[in-house]
Design an enzyme around this catalytic site. Structure first.
Site, short mmCIF file in Angstrom:
data_model
loop_
_atom_site.label_atom_id
_atom_site.label_comp_id
_atom_site.label_asym_id
_atom_site.label_seq_id
_atom_site.Cartn_x
_atom_site.Cartn_y
_atom_site.Cartn_z
CD GLU A 1 -2.84 -1.20 2.34
OE1 GLU A 1 -3.83 -1.92 2.26
OE2 GLU A 1 -2.57 -0.53 3.35
CB CYS B 1 0.43 6.27 11.27
SG CYS B 1 1.45 7.50 10.53
N1 SAH Z 1 8.65 0.59 10.88
C1 SAH Z 1 8.75 2.01 10.90
C2 SAH Z 1 7.87 2.72 9.88
C3 SAH Z 1 6.44 2.25 9.75
S1 SAH Z 1 5.31 2.82 10.93
C4 SAH Z 1 8.51 2.53 12.28
O1 SAH Z 1 8.21 1.72 13.17
O2 SAH Z 1 8.66 3.71 12.54
C5 SAH Z 1 5.10 4.50 10.61
C6 SAH Z 1 4.64 5.29 11.80
O3 SAH Z 1 3.32 4.91 12.22
C7 SAH Z 1 5.51 5.08 13.02
O4 SAH Z 1 5.69 6.27 13.72
C8 SAH Z 1 4.67 4.13 13.83
O5 SAH Z 1 5.08 4.11 15.15
C9 SAH Z 1 3.32 4.68 13.60
N2 SAH Z 1 2.22 3.78 13.93
C10 SAH Z 1 2.19 2.44 13.80
N3 SAH Z 1 0.98 1.97 14.18
C11 SAH Z 1 0.24 3.05 14.52
C12 SAH Z 1 -1.12 3.20 14.97
N4 SAH Z 1 -1.94 2.17 15.12
N5 SAH Z 1 -1.54 4.45 15.22
C13 SAH Z 1 -0.73 5.52 15.06
N6 SAH Z 1 0.53 5.43 14.63
C14 SAH Z 1 1.01 4.20 14.37
#
Ligand code: SAH
Length: 332
Positions: free
Chosen positions: A83, A324
């Site tokens: 995605e 996110c």
């Molecule tokens: N693996 C990387 C990038 C992907 S996640 C990382 O962990 O940073 C991208 C962003 O979305 C990160 O800041 C992550 O912490 C956040 N994220 C993941 N799940 C989320 C959720 N359910 N709600 C809000 N942010 C989330």
């Protein structure tokens, strides 16, 4: 498109170097949907390019969205799906790109981890997510790229770095380093390697808790790189680059107590270049529970009392799982 294969192909055909530049210029312009439209190339060359290559390594399977956000499900050559999310807000057209099919890290709050890890994306599969949107937007184009889609970018290091070069290069997508952001779950060794690259690319760390035990329970990678190691790597990064480092903290009903705020404040206060980004948790099936509006407000008050500055990230595309942590290919 795999540019190394293109180079080899043109060499085999004994074509001059300027053809490579001409084709890649067309490719990066976002103007063309296929080789046949590139009428500055001979018909023969267009035909042989079409036979040998697809202009993009990703193809649209489905797209949904609203006026600010669109989420595309993209199919790869081997049938795998990823995605990619487009956001039209503030001054820049932004794309949130994926770096892996699935993710091995399995953070409790994130949908991508729940589908497991399939494979790393290739360099062209990363770059082509941007070109896919550029083709749609032409003559407008993507001005900002965030690596916050599916996967952990630092676990796909070599392809990430090669893709970043192409995205940043004036002969490539020509997107300024300061308009590119990478988010990592906190792989301390790679944070140090990234600092050593000395780029102007923004880095964000998914922190989500400054309590070691609790962080381990929601982010298994924290067992491998504990908060002390993470903080050391982050200090190395800011001292080396002199750039702000962003810490992402999703607000759940389990990390927003007064003692959580105190621990978070202690962590953020380690350096004046550490900056806190609060994210209202986006709901994910089998994930964690959001902090209530009241819990969020109280937590922010604690932080203010502790003299911690922060920003609150606006969330886009929640109602069609494009926000996110909500990216997983079985949802679209
Ligand atoms: N693996 C990387 C990038 C992907 S996640 C990382 O962990 O940073 C991208 C962003 O979305 C990160 O800041 C992550 O912490 C956040 N994220 C993941 N799940 C989320 C959720 N359910 N709600 C809000 N942010 C989330």
């Amino acid at each position: 498109m795999d540019l190394n294969l293109l180079k080899d192909f043109l060499k085999q055909q004994n074509l001059p170097d300027f053809r490579y530049r001409q084709i890649t210029k067309n490719y990066f312009s976002g103007r063309y949907l296929n080789f046949d439209q590139m009428t500055d190339l001979s018909k023969d060359l267009r035909t042989s390019l079409s036979e040998k290559f697809s202009l993009l390594s990703v193809s649209e399977e489905k797209i949904i969205g609203d006026e600010f956000t669109q989420k595309a499900l993209l199919k790869l050559a081997d049938g795998q799906k990823i995605e990619s999310v487009f956001m039209d807000y503030e001054d820049w057209l932004t794309v949130c790109v994926s770096s892996q099919v699935g993710c091995p890290l399995n953070c409790k709050f994130c949908a991508t981890g729940k589908m497991g890890f399939v494979r790393n994306l290739t360099v062209d599969e990363i770059v082509d997510q941007i070109l896919y949107w550029n083709q749609k937007l032409f003559p407008k184009f993507i001005g900002r790229v965030v690596f916050m889609g599916m996967g952990e970018p630092f676990l796909n290091w070599d392809n990430l770095i090669s893709a970043l070069k192409i995205i940043n290069s004036p002969d490539g997508l020509n997107i300024g380093a300061r308009k590119i952001s990478i988010s990592t779950a906190g792989l301390a060794d790679k944070i140090i390697d990234f600092a050593d690259l000395n780029t102007q690319i923004n880095l964000a760390i998914s922190l989500h808790s400054a309590d070691q035990k609790f962080r381990e329970s929601i982010m298994p990678i924290a067992k491998q790189f504990d908060l002390n190691q993470l903080k050391k790597a982050c200090l190395y990064y800011v001292n080396k680059t002199n750039r702000q480092l962003f810490f992402e903290y999703a607000l759940t009903n389990q990390n927003t107590s007064q003692s959580d705020a105190q621990k978070l404040a202690d962590f953020i206060k380690s350096h004046h270049l550490f900056f806190l980004n609060l994210i209202p948790l986006n709901p994910v099936v089998g994930g964690m529970d959001q902090a209530s509006k009241d819990q969020q407000k109280i937590f922010m008050n604690y932080l203010s009392q502790l003299r911690i500055d922060y920003s609150v990230r606006r969330s886009f595309g929640q109602n069609f799982s494009a926000a996110c942590g909500q990216l997983a290919t079985d949802k679209l």
